[in-house]
Write a protein that holds these residues in place. Structure first.
Motif, PDB file in Angstrom:
ATOM      1  N   THR A  68     140.786  -5.468  10.378  1.00 40.80           N
ATOM      2  CA  THR A  68     140.073  -6.686  10.746  1.00 40.80           C
ATOM      3  C   THR A  68     140.449  -7.740   9.707  1.00 40.80           C
ATOM      4  O   THR A  68     139.855  -7.827   8.634  1.00 40.80           O
ATOM      5  CB  THR A  68     138.549  -6.452  10.760  1.00 40.80           C
ATOM      6  N   GLN A  69     141.458  -8.528  10.011  1.00 42.36           N
ATOM      7  CA  GLN A  69     142.072  -9.432   9.039  1.00 42.36           C
ATOM      8  C   GLN A  69     141.299 -10.744   8.937  1.00 42.36           C
ATOM      9  O   GLN A  69     140.831 -11.285   9.927  1.00 42.36           O
ATOM     10  CB  GLN A  69     143.525  -9.705   9.449  1.00 42.36           C
ATOM     11  N   ASN A  70     141.186 -11.245   7.707  1.00 43.08           N
ATOM     12  CA  ASN A  70     140.469 -12.514   7.515  1.00 43.08           C
ATOM     13  C   ASN A  70     141.082 -13.370   6.410  1.00 43.08           C
ATOM     14  O   ASN A  70     140.403 -14.210   5.830  1.00 43.08           O
ATOM     15  CB  ASN A  70     138.992 -12.253   7.218  1.00 43.08           C
ATOM     16  N   HIS A  71     142.374 -13.179   6.130  1.00 45.50           N
ATOM     17  CA  HIS A  71     143.077 -13.949   5.100  1.00 45.50           C
ATOM     18  C   HIS A  71     142.435 -13.770   3.731  1.00 45.50           C
ATOM     19  O   HIS A  71     142.424 -14.682   2.902  1.00 45.50           O
ATOM     20  CB  HIS A  71     143.139 -15.442   5.466  1.00 45.50           C
ATOM     21  N   PRO A  74     136.368  -6.083   6.919  1.00 44.30           N
ATOM     22  CA  PRO A  74     137.543  -6.930   6.654  1.00 44.30           C
ATOM     23  C   PRO A  74     138.549  -6.245   5.733  1.00 44.30           C
ATOM     24  O   PRO A  74     138.179  -5.540   4.792  1.00 44.30           O
ATOM     25  CB  PRO A  74     136.940  -8.169   5.982  1.00 44.30           C
ATOM     26  N   ASP A 103     142.947  -6.994   4.545  1.00 44.94           N
ATOM     27  CA  ASP A 103     144.240  -7.627   4.793  1.00 44.94           C
ATOM     28  C   ASP A 103     145.392  -6.811   4.239  1.00 44.94           C
ATOM     29  O   ASP A 103     146.524  -7.281   4.224  1.00 44.94           O
ATOM     30  CB  ASP A 103     144.256  -9.052   4.226  1.00 44.94           C
TER      31      ASP A 103
END
Length: 278
Positions: free
Chosen positions: A93-96, A120, A122
């Motif tokens: 679950t990518q969120n920078h 989250p 990355d």
């Protein structure tokens, strides 16, 4: 150079030759010839050819949170898993951000074939065979890492925010801490992403640290491929063990999803994992 009936824009391809093209079940993906030299490693760089998604997500969209029909995404993810050899596909679950998760030390998967970690993250790391780490992109870099000595892989979602935060170096450090990986024994590959031809940052003076300004091209373009290579070398990797796709996704939106080119679009996946031990 023509591929899929299109001509590669000269400005978008900087290397001597493209990645290796693989076609299976009307799905096309790419591989780094250098990584194919390792018999225990599986990796693949997806593109948008094949799949069931309709415009503007046509066709092999693997992103669940971009507005595409959920059933199409599920079908695409199952197809992607099948054509790349099975195993368990693990999505983040990518969120920078800069969160790194190790699989399977934090959880174990048994019956599921396609899994999305709800928390989250990355970057993903694993030493587990047949757990294929999948990062979704549409201009950001996917940086694949492999330590053949310790049989450990990692996949990093690295946009400009990840670059600024030093995410790549953090992952290399975590691999060393968790598995004893030596950076000088690792190999790395930088996937198709926004090239220096299209990585324009009009507000770079407030967004991009001054330490990155030597990688500025012209007025406000940046070469994040070189930045990632510099960060990998600074983390201890050998320069000749770092490979780049050198393909700009925005210039090649007929092959890859590109947010800069299309805004509302899908996501392709880059995956890496260990084959089953024999």
């Amino acid at each position: 150079m023509r591929l899929f009936g299109h001509t590669w824009p000269e400005k978008a391809f900087y290397g001597e030759k493209p990645l290796l093209l693989v076609k299976r079940e009307n799905v096309s993906y790419f591989q780094f010839p250098a990584l194919n030299r390792f018999p225990g490693l599986m990796h693949a760089i997806g593109c948008r050819r094949g799949g069931e998604s309709l415009r503007p997500f046509d066709g092999m969209n693997l992103g669940k949170d971009v507005g595409d029909d959920p059933e199409s995404v599920t079908a695409n993810r199952n197809l992607w898993r099948r054509v790349t050899g099975g195993g368990v596909h693990v999505y983040a679950t990518q969120n920078h951000g800069t969160t790194i998760r190790v699989i399977p030390s934090e959880r174990r998967y048994t019956r599921e074939n396609v899994v999305t970690i709800p928390e989250p993250a990355d970057a993903l790391i694993t030493s587990r065979p047949l757990a294929f780490l999948s990062i979704q992109t549409a201009d950001c870099q996917s940086v694949l890492l492999y330590d053949p000595s310790n049989s450990v892989v990692a996949n990093v979602h690295c946009g400009w925010r990840g670059s600024v935060a030093g995410l790549i170096a953090r992952v290399v450090t975590r691999m060393h801490e968790a598995f004893g990986c030596r950076p000088d024994q690792m190999v790395a590959a930088i996937g198709p992403s926004l090239g220096p031809c299209c990585a324009e940052f009009i507000r770079y003076e407030t967004e991009i640290p001054e330490a990155f300004w030597p990688y500025r091209i012209g007025t406000n373009h940046f070469d994040f491929w070189r930045i990632s290579r510099y960060q990998l070398v600074s983390a201890g990797l050998q320069d000749d063990r770092i490979f780049q796709a050198n393909i700009c996704t925005r210039c090649n939106s007929h092959l890859f999803f590109s947010y800069r080119a299309e805004k509302r679009t899908g996501r392709f996946a880059s995956l890496i994992g260990l084959k089953e031990k024999t």
